[in-house]
Design a protein around this motif. Structure first.
Motif, mmCIF file in Angstrom:
data_model
loop_
_atom_site.group_PDB
_atom_site.id
_atom_site.type_symbol
_atom_site.label_atom_id
_atom_site.label_comp_id
_atom_site.label_asym_id
_atom_site.label_seq_id
_atom_site.Cartn_x
_atom_site.Cartn_y
_atom_site.Cartn_z
ATOM 1 N N TYR A 1 1.309 -7.394 -6.952
ATOM 2 C CA TYR A 1 2.358 -6.910 -7.864
ATOM 3 C C TYR A 1 3.569 -7.856 -7.852
ATOM 4 O O TYR A 1 4.092 -8.234 -8.910
ATOM 5 N N GLY B 1 8.594 4.860 3.256
ATOM 6 C CA GLY B 1 8.119 6.230 3.152
ATOM 7 C C GLY B 1 7.285 6.413 1.921
ATOM 8 O O GLY B 1 7.203 5.521 1.069
ATOM 9 N N TRP C 1 12.682 3.533 -11.352
ATOM 10 C CA TRP C 1 12.654 2.647 -12.517
ATOM 11 C C TRP C 1 11.284 2.004 -12.682
ATOM 12 O O TRP C 1 10.551 1.831 -11.714
ATOM 13 N N TYR C 2 10.965 1.678 -13.901
ATOM 14 C CA TYR C 2 9.783 0.871 -14.205
ATOM 15 C C TYR C 2 8.493 1.604 -13.805
ATOM 16 O O TYR C 2 7.636 1.049 -13.130
#
Ligand SMILES: C[S@@+](CC[C@H](N)C(=O)[O-])C[C@H]1O[C@@H](n2cnc3c(N)ncnc32)[C@H](O)[C@@H]1O
Length: 242
Positions: free
Chosen positions: A14, A89, A107-108
């Motif tokens: 990613y 976490g 976000w995203y």
């Protein structure tokens, strides 16, 4: 909640394939939006970035109040922790006391890669951790917009010379965009992963949030606070813990 111990998607694959496409200018504009909505709608107290990744928003939001990052991925947290305190976490069980947070943002599509039952569970966790009137902001794209491009194929040469190929197919019956991303590094190593993003229409998303106890505060179709629209690239929803 479904947990993927060694997530083949988030982490090195990613980060290598996303960072080259996100400009500092875009991050600054997103952070300015977040700063504004937390100033306008959140009580005093700490904020947390749910799924902070490498922490690109954190640096822009520190200063006026405590801001933390939360993520499951070690590699991302290594970068984020240079900016602000971070916690490792899982969304299924947040490492915060009940009522400890004034606000949280995701976000995203950070909270949109889960089966629907897991999504509800993680929202219950966020609700538990927020103080009265605490604000949750979720950023995604409208389901209707994704449905207009049900099949996508992309190939890119990244700045480091690696080659990225991604195929995605949107399934209207589940609201899921199912994708496969493959990266071939210059040394020949191949990294690949299947993943999905679950997209929601605004009414659908609000129904899920309200079922958990959140109260809708605002919805925008972009960083300019424009009205939400099925054609917009963004769907940003702000809800109060009540
Ligand atoms: C799409 S990325 C977004 C990163 C960052 N918010 C941004 O805008 O650049 C989603 C992030 O959520 C994290 N994540 C995914 N599932 C998670 C889970 N169950 N618990 C905690 N973090 C998770 C991933 O490791 C990844 O860093």
């Amino acid at each position: 909640m479904t947990t993927r111990k060694d997530d083949p998607f988030f982490g090195e694959l990613y980060l290598r394939t996303t960072k080259p496409f996100i400009s500092e200018q875009v991050t600054e504009a997103e952070a300015a939006y977040l700063r504004q909505v937390f100033t306008d709608h959140a009580p005093e107290g700490p904020l947390v970035d749910l799924g902070c990744g490498h922490g690109r928003h954190l640096a822009h939001l520190t200063g006026t109040r405590p801001v933390f990052g939360l993520d499951r991925d070690w590699l991302s947290l290594e970068e984020a922790k240079a900016i602000t305190p971070v916690a490792r976490g899982d969304f299924s069980g947040l490492p915060f006391k009940s009522g400890a947070l004034a606000g949280a943002w995701a976000w995203y599509n950070s909270v949109c890669t889960f089966p629907d039952s897991d999504f509800s569970q993680l929202l219950r966790e966020v609700h538990r951790c927020l103080k009265p009137n605490g604000l949750l902001v979720i950023h995604t794209s409208p389901r209707e917009k994704i449905a207009t491009q049900p099949d996508a194929h992309a190939e890119h040469q990244l700045p480091d010379g690696s080659r990225l190929v991604e195929d995605a197919h949107y399934d209207p019956s589940t609201g899921r965009d199912l994708a496969r991303r493959q990266l071939t590094l210059t040394d020949g190593r191949v990294m690949a992963a299947d993943f999905f993003i679950r997209y929601y229409s605004l009414p659908e998303l609000l129904r899920v949030l309200e079922a958990v106890g959140f109260r809708p505060l605002f919805a925008h179709g972009g960083l300019g606070f424009e009205a939400p629209s099925p054609e917009a690239e963004d769907l940003i929803v702000g809800v109060s813990r009540g």
